[in-house]
Design a protein around this motif. Sequence first.
Motif, PDB file in Angstrom:
ATOM      1  N   ALA A 274      16.914   1.971  17.104  1.00 51.61           N
ATOM      2  CA  ALA A 274      16.037   1.172  16.218  1.00 51.61           C
ATOM      3  C   ALA A 274      15.284   2.149  15.464  1.00 51.61           C
ATOM      4  N   LEU A 275      15.109   1.691  14.193  1.00 50.63           N
ATOM      5  CA  LEU A 275      14.454   2.742  13.397  1.00 50.63           C
ATOM      6  C   LEU A 275      12.936   1.964  12.868  1.00 50.63           C
ATOM      7  N   VAL A 276      11.850   2.318  13.267  1.00 55.67           N
ATOM      8  CA  VAL A 276      10.599   1.501  12.770  1.00 55.67           C
ATOM      9  C   VAL A 276       9.545   2.416  12.159  1.00 55.67           C
ATOM     10  N   VAL A 277       8.880   1.862  11.082  1.00 56.58           N
ATOM     11  CA  VAL A 277       7.877   2.405  10.368  1.00 56.58           C
ATOM     12  C   VAL A 277       6.773   1.294  10.004  1.00 56.58           C
ATOM     13  N   GLY A 278       5.272   1.402  10.187  1.00 54.17           N
ATOM     14  CA  GLY A 278       4.418   0.412   9.746  1.00 54.17           C
ATOM     15  C   GLY A 278       3.171   1.074   9.412  1.00 54.17           C
ATOM     16  N   ASP A 279       2.229   0.311   8.920  1.00 56.71           N
ATOM     17  CA  ASP A 279       1.079   0.608   8.487  1.00 56.71           C
ATOM     18  C   ASP A 279       0.036  -0.601   8.638  1.00 56.71           C
ATOM     19  N   VAL A 280      -1.065  -0.048   9.550  1.00 65.33           N
ATOM     20  CA  VAL A 280      -2.123  -1.058   9.947  1.00 65.33           C
ATOM     21  C   VAL A 280      -3.303  -0.907   8.817  1.00 65.33           C
TER      22      VAL A 280
ATOM     23  N   HIS B 244       7.631 -12.225  16.200  1.00 62.08           N
ATOM     24  CA  HIS B 244       6.973 -12.266  17.611  1.00 62.08           C
ATOM     25  C   HIS B 244       5.767 -11.167  17.120  1.00 62.08           C
ATOM     26  N   LEU B 245       6.006 -10.147  16.444  1.00 59.60           N
ATOM     27  CA  LEU B 245       5.109  -9.216  16.127  1.00 59.60           C
ATOM     28  C   LEU B 245       4.021  -9.979  15.174  1.00 59.60           C
ATOM     29  N   ASP B 246       4.256 -10.774  14.517  1.00 55.80           N
ATOM     30  CA  ASP B 246       3.373 -11.446  13.584  1.00 55.80           C
ATOM     31  C   ASP B 246       2.364 -12.523  14.289  1.00 55.80           C
ATOM     32  N   ASP B 247       2.901 -13.277  15.616  1.00 51.69           N
ATOM     33  CA  ASP B 247       2.304 -13.823  16.217  1.00 51.69           C
ATOM     34  C   ASP B 247       1.169 -12.855  16.939  1.00 51.69           C
ATOM     35  N   LEU B 248       1.690 -11.792  17.513  1.00 53.90           N
ATOM     36  CA  LEU B 248       0.756 -10.921  17.994  1.00 53.90           C
ATOM     37  C   LEU B 248      -0.326 -10.592  17.366  1.00 53.90           C
TER      38      LEU B 248
ATOM     39  N   ALA C 132      11.884  -4.403  21.204  1.00 51.44           N
ATOM     40  CA  ALA C 132      13.008  -3.677  21.246  1.00 51.44           C
ATOM     41  C   ALA C 132      13.789  -3.784  22.563  1.00 51.44           C
ATOM     42  N   ASP C 133      12.901  -3.508  23.655  1.00 52.54           N
ATOM     43  CA  ASP C 133      13.582  -3.535  25.001  1.00 52.54           C
ATOM     44  C   ASP C 133      14.517  -4.780  25.174  1.00 52.54           C
ATOM     45  N   VAL C 134      13.661  -5.817  24.757  1.00 49.54           N
ATOM     46  CA  VAL C 134      14.443  -7.306  24.932  1.00 49.54           C
ATOM     47  C   VAL C 134      15.829  -7.291  23.952  1.00 49.54           C
ATOM     48  N   ASP C 135      15.972  -6.463  22.989  1.00 51.68           N
ATOM     49  CA  ASP C 135      17.033  -6.324  22.127  1.00 51.68           C
ATOM     50  C   ASP C 135      16.987  -7.516  21.089  1.00 51.68           C
ATOM     51  N   LEU C 136      15.685  -7.853  20.457  1.00 49.59           N
ATOM     52  CA  LEU C 136      15.825  -8.921  19.514  1.00 49.59           C
ATOM     53  C   LEU C 136      16.345  -8.452  18.218  1.00 49.59           C
TER      54      LEU C 136
ATOM     55  N   LEU D 201       0.608  -2.521  18.270  1.00 48.91           N
ATOM     56  CA  LEU D 201       1.783  -2.801  17.529  1.00 48.91           C
ATOM     57  C   LEU D 201       2.894  -1.905  17.978  1.00 48.91           C
ATOM     58  N   CYS D 202       2.484  -0.400  18.296  1.00 46.53           N
ATOM     59  CA  CYS D 202       3.619   0.505  18.506  1.00 46.53           C
ATOM     60  C   CYS D 202       4.279   0.105  20.032  1.00 46.53           C
ATOM     61  N   THR D 203       3.204  -0.389  20.950  1.00 49.22           N
ATOM     62  CA  THR D 203       3.783  -0.728  22.099  1.00 49.22           C
ATOM     63  C   THR D 203       4.492  -1.966  22.106  1.00 49.22           C
ATOM     64  N   ALA D 204       3.875  -2.863  21.477  1.00 48.52           N
ATOM     65  CA  ALA D 204       4.602  -4.076  21.534  1.00 48.52           C
ATOM     66  C   ALA D 204       5.689  -4.330  20.736  1.00 48.52           C
TER      67      ALA D 204
END
Length: 785
Positions: free
Chosen positions: A469-475, A509-513, A497-501, A489-492
């Motif tokens: 998984a490749l991830v990039v974000g901006d708060v 799910h991240l939006d809900d968080l 990702a460990d759940v492999d969604l 967010l990084c931890t979430a």
Amino acid sequence: MILDGMEHVPAAAVVDTEGLVTGWSEGARHLTGYPAGEAVGRPARDLLAHDPPPGAVTALSGTALVRHRDGSTVVLHLRGWPLLTADGAPGGYAVTAERPGGPPVLTGETFQQSSLPMSVHDTTQRYLGVNDTAQRMLGVSEQDLLGRRLPEVMEDVSANGSGFDRHLRQVAETGRPAYYDTTSPASSPLGEHAWRVEMWPVRDASGAVTAVAMAGFETTEQHRARRRLALLNEAAAGIGTTLDVVRTAEELIGLLVPDLADFAAVDLLDWVLGIDEPAMTDAADVSLRRVAHSSAREGYPRPTPHLGEQVVHPPYSATARALREGRTVLGSPGEPDFERWMRLRNEQAPHNRDWRGTVRSALAVPLRSRGTVLGVVLLAVAAPREPYVGDDVVLAEELASRAAVCVDNARRFARERGTALALQHSLLPTGLPGQVAVEAAHRYLPSGSAAGIGGDWFDVIPLSGSRVALVVGDVVGHGIPSSATMGRLCTAVRALADVDLPPDELLTHLDDLVTHLTVDGAGDEAAELGATCLYAVYDPVTRRLTLAAAGHPAPAVVLPDGTATLVAMSAGPPLGVGGLPFEATELELPEGSVVALYTDGLIEDRDRDIDHATAELCRALTAPAASLDALCDSVLKAVLPEEPGDDVALLLARTRALGADQVATWDIAPDPAQVAAVRTSVMDRLAAWGLAETAFVTELVVSELVTNAIRYGEPPIQLRLIRDHSLICEVSDGSSTSPHLRRAHAFDEGGRGLLLVAQLTQRWGSRQTGGGKTIWAEQPLPEQD
């Protein structure tokens, strides 16, 4: 012919019928400067500066301009009487002269005794007269001034006196009065003063300009008040333009020198330049660090210590007293502590001894903000300038107060920036995890702007089945709150990702968080939360990249043939908006493709066109580079401006592919009798791969996972072995029910299979697929000799 008693007439002369002077009184000598020996025998017309007004000769009365012996012009009222011969014919004229305009004594005294400096100049700018006040201020007698110009008398006024001469000439030529403001330097006999000068023309009876009068009005106090106000205005705009401690100190020095000081320096406590809390000290001597200094004359005095060095101030020095007592200390020659301090400085830096001998006054002003003393600004003024007075002290304190607030703001910003940067670095990956799906390189550039550190982040997360998984974000926002949100967010993302969604579900799910974090804020003052994110999954077996974005810029892809394009995808709403779906995009990439993920700081800026910046990015990605790390550097150099206004995160990933000889797949009928045949096929494949040592464990794992899929799952059922940095066994079926570990009781006939798999393998897990689920297990490969 000379009249009897002519010597007793105040000013008289005799002129014959030919116009020659034949008699001359002592009064005439006083008025014109000519003795009788020089006047008698000369034509009377030679003594006139201009022809008499029309009708004056016939009337034997009028005002005339007489040329004085020194070259100046004298205005006199003349009156003539005819002198008759014995036969009654005119034999000449007796002429009397007096100064016009009323009581001459009273007029002269008024001019001489005026408190304003006044003078009269002829049309060639030479002195005709000067009053007592002007003589006293200039230190020159009237005799030394008459017939001369001011620059000839005062050489140091010549540079400043160009306006003086020009205005005198202008009044003489135009006949109009003039006003102008001027200052005299500290080195002049007048000292450092400001003047408002008024000049006006002096006219004769005919209206012609015969002289120019001048009066000076001292405006030194008003000038100094205006200068103080101007310095305060400059301080408001010129101090604190950056959140940098040293730069702020330099801006303060730039205002003080030369307007208020011949030399100035800023010394700060060491903790102000770091990110530590204020440090208390009981030492008698005060140790400060020199951060800025300047002299009115370049290199004189030669500053010691040098910038960045420590300087120790003895307890009796003005600097130490100002720091210790928290108030301004004024030192002057003759004071014991000041003299003692100067002797010590002469021993420490003898090369500045001569300059210290000219110091008239020194000010040490503490830099105090929010009840804390940060350092001291030292000012010194040298001869010929005047010592500091009360108004100078008040001005220095006001400037120092403004600078102290800016220094403290810069210190607090540096402290928060350092804390946020440390927090962010602790959350960002320091080294990319080992995986074979991609070769990755990254860069993170924190912003140097006053907004502070942002919440940009990136990650590379290994997934099951050799995927990554490749991830990039901006708060949204900057500073510690932004970094803290980034950490959440990084931890979430790692947990999801460990759940492999899939990417789109993970962003949901991240939006809900983010929405929950906003709602859980403290009342109406809850910090505004929001973020953008791009999540992509690459499978080296299928060479497919699946990605979804939440308000984040689309990545760029560089194909092996050198073409670079942006991925056509839906950006989706930013995280925290809530209630809107995210859409996944899938594309197949050739091996060796480069995927570039980045934050908006790379391409967005208020002074740049985003389309142009994006085109620059694609062009930079196609440039030749020795490695991905080198490509990262060249991209940043080509795309970023000199001073980026926001944080920048860049993640480059070059794709790899697993060949057909590294993957084996079997479709399995839902019949328990198939298990034995599958085991045999797996053993044969392991032997072909040279992995016979893993056969025992792999046989048990395959038997358990295939049996469970047949017993509890739904068709279609598929087994896949992947030989990567580990041996991966995957069993997929059409059921979405995920298995779970449980502890079997002593007399239970089942329930021990997954527990056995967990104990025999390095790790195991399950993931949902579009058609069901996949159970997987990994075991390390034996080391090769």
